[in-house]
Write a protein that holds these residues in place. Structure first.
Motif, short mmCIF file in Angstrom:
data_model
loop_
_atom_site.label_atom_id
_atom_site.label_comp_id
_atom_site.label_asym_id
_atom_site.label_seq_id
_atom_site.Cartn_x
_atom_site.Cartn_y
_atom_site.Cartn_z
N PHE A 110 -18.75 3.04 -14.56
CA PHE A 110 -18.62 1.63 -14.03
C PHE A 110 -17.54 0.81 -14.14
CE2 PHE A 110 -19.82 -2.88 -14.31
CZ PHE A 110 -20.34 -2.92 -13.13
N LEU A 111 -17.07 0.05 -12.99
CA LEU A 111 -15.76 -0.62 -13.32
C LEU A 111 -16.32 -2.10 -12.76
CD1 LEU A 111 -13.22 1.26 -11.43
CD2 LEU A 111 -13.53 1.24 -13.86
N ALA A 112 -17.19 -2.32 -11.85
CA ALA A 112 -17.46 -3.70 -11.36
C ALA A 112 -18.43 -3.59 -10.25
CB ALA A 112 -16.15 -4.53 -10.95
N ASP A 113 -19.23 -4.82 -10.04
CA ASP A 113 -19.96 -4.92 -8.85
C ASP A 113 -19.06 -5.95 -8.06
OD1 ASP A 113 -22.17 -3.24 -9.15
OD2 ASP A 113 -23.26 -4.71 -10.47
N TRP A 114 -18.90 -5.55 -6.91
CA TRP A 114 -18.33 -6.53 -6.09
C TRP A 114 -19.32 -7.09 -5.02
CZ3 TRP A 114 -13.32 -2.96 -4.18
CH2 TRP A 114 -12.31 -3.18 -5.09
N PRO A 115 -18.81 -8.10 -4.12
CA PRO A 115 -19.76 -8.62 -3.28
C PRO A 115 -20.98 -7.65 -2.77
CG PRO A 115 -17.67 -9.67 -3.21
CD PRO A 115 -17.41 -8.71 -3.94
N LEU A 116 -20.46 -6.57 -2.27
CA LEU A 116 -21.31 -5.86 -1.51
C LEU A 116 -21.35 -4.49 -2.51
CD1 LEU A 116 -23.16 -4.78 1.00
CD2 LEU A 116 -20.99 -3.61 1.70
N SER A 117 -20.32 -3.95 -2.99
CA SER A 117 -20.45 -2.56 -3.49
C SER A 117 -20.37 -2.54 -5.11
CB SER A 117 -19.29 -1.51 -2.92
OG SER A 117 -19.48 -1.48 -1.62
N ARG A 118 -21.22 -1.50 -5.61
CA ARG A 118 -20.69 -0.97 -7.04
C ARG A 118 -19.50 -0.15 -6.97
NH1 ARG A 118 -25.32 -0.03 -10.74
NH2 ARG A 118 -25.28 -2.43 -10.48
N LEU A 119 -18.69 -0.46 -7.90
CA LEU A 119 -17.22 0.36 -7.85
C LEU A 119 -17.26 1.04 -9.25
CD1 LEU A 119 -14.74 0.76 -6.60
CD2 LEU A 119 -13.63 -1.08 -8.06
N LEU A 120 -17.05 2.50 -9.00
CA LEU A 120 -17.04 3.23 -9.91
C LEU A 120 -15.68 4.09 -9.88
CD1 LEU A 120 -20.40 5.24 -8.92
CD2 LEU A 120 -20.06 3.34 -10.61
N ARG A 121 -15.18 4.60 -10.98
CA ARG A 121 -14.18 5.58 -11.55
C ARG A 121 -14.81 6.77 -11.62
NH1 ARG A 121 -10.58 9.20 -12.01
NH2 ARG A 121 -8.73 8.78 -13.08
N MET A 122 -14.39 7.81 -10.80
CA MET A 122 -14.93 9.08 -10.76
C MET A 122 -14.34 9.73 -12.20
SD MET A 122 -16.66 11.63 -9.45
CE MET A 122 -16.64 13.26 -9.10
N ASN A 123 -15.35 10.32 -13.04
CA ASN A 123 -14.94 10.82 -14.25
C ASN A 123 -14.31 12.14 -14.11
OD1 ASN A 123 -14.66 11.34 -16.97
ND2 ASN A 123 -17.09 10.92 -17.36
N ASP A 124 -12.91 12.16 -13.62
CA ASP A 124 -12.06 13.32 -13.48
C ASP A 124 -10.72 12.68 -13.58
OD1 ASP A 124 -10.93 15.62 -12.68
OD2 ASP A 124 -12.00 15.83 -10.96
N ALA A 125 -10.14 13.27 -14.61
CA ALA A 125 -8.67 12.84 -14.93
C ALA A 125 -7.78 13.40 -14.07
CB ALA A 125 -8.55 13.06 -16.46
N ALA A 126 -8.10 14.52 -13.15
CA ALA A 126 -7.21 14.99 -12.46
C ALA A 126 -6.56 14.24 -11.37
CB ALA A 126 -7.68 16.31 -11.93
N TYR A 127 -7.26 13.18 -10.97
CA TYR A 127 -7.17 12.33 -9.70
C TYR A 127 -7.53 11.04 -9.81
CZ TYR A 127 -7.57 17.31 -8.05
OH TYR A 127 -7.69 18.61 -7.71
N PRO A 128 -6.71 10.14 -9.50
CA PRO A 128 -7.18 8.69 -9.35
C PRO A 128 -8.15 8.57 -8.23
CG PRO A 128 -4.82 8.95 -8.34
CD PRO A 128 -5.57 10.32 -8.87
N TRP A 129 -9.37 8.40 -8.59
CA TRP A 129 -10.57 8.51 -7.71
C TRP A 129 -11.54 7.30 -7.89
CZ3 TRP A 129 -12.79 14.07 -7.09
CH2 TRP A 129 -13.79 14.01 -6.14
N LEU A 130 -11.64 6.27 -6.85
CA LEU A 130 -12.61 5.36 -6.95
C LEU A 130 -13.81 5.60 -5.84
CD1 LEU A 130 -10.22 2.47 -6.95
CD2 LEU A 130 -11.34 3.64 -8.87
N ILE A 131 -15.06 4.97 -6.35
CA ILE A 131 -16.09 5.31 -5.32
C ILE A 131 -16.79 3.91 -5.23
CG2 ILE A 131 -18.47 6.28 -5.04
CD1 ILE A 131 -17.33 8.57 -7.09
N LEU A 132 -16.95 3.51 -3.91
CA LEU A 132 -17.68 2.40 -3.60
C LEU A 132 -19.17 2.67 -3.10
CD1 LEU A 132 -14.64 1.82 -2.65
CD2 LEU A 132 -15.50 -0.40 -2.12
#
Length: 139
Positions: free
Chosen positions: A16-38
């Protein structure tokens, strides 16, 4: 009225990173790639067309914020954005930094290898790094 609930697979795979106005923002738990999920915090949204016109505009803004933060933070060769949902039906958008020397380049990352999960201390640092990078956006 039903409240938003994050799909169990997204909760298990994301930090979990943040709740934005519409979306919950996550960081994929994979160190191989910089990967965000909305994940739009809307009940029963499976496809982008399920969103109202205003929410589609908001989602595009949030995708742009995440993409810009990823670009500024990581300087990837390419940013992939996708809403696949073949495994997890809840609407979620992947914003994924790709590098010409990453383990899967130029193929898709899905199914390439098992995720490289962050150790607890590394996950805490990763979360803090991303929260700092994302702070100008979506607050």
């Amino acid at each position: 009225m039903t409240t938003f609930a994050l799909h169990a697979q997204l909760a298990a795979d994301g930090l979990f990173l943040a709740d934005w106005p519409l979306s919950r923002l996550l960081r994929m738990n994979d160190a191989a790639y910089p990967w965000l999920i909305l994940v739009p915090r809307l009940t029963d949204a499976r496809e982008i067309v399920d969103l109202s016109a205003a929410d589609r505009v908001r989602l595009m803004d949030e995708i742009a914020w995440a993409s810009q933060a990823l670009k500024d933070q990581q300087r990837p060769d390419k940013i992939n954005v996708g809403a696949l949902g073949n495994v997890v039906p809840q609407l979620h958008i992947h914003v994924l930094g790709r590098f010409k020397d990453d383990p899967a380049w130029p193929k898709p990352v899905w199914g390439h290898a098992a995720p490289i999960r962050f150790e607890a201390a590394d996950a805490a640092r990763e979360i803090e790094t991303w929260r700092t990078a994302l702070s100008p956006y979506g607050a």
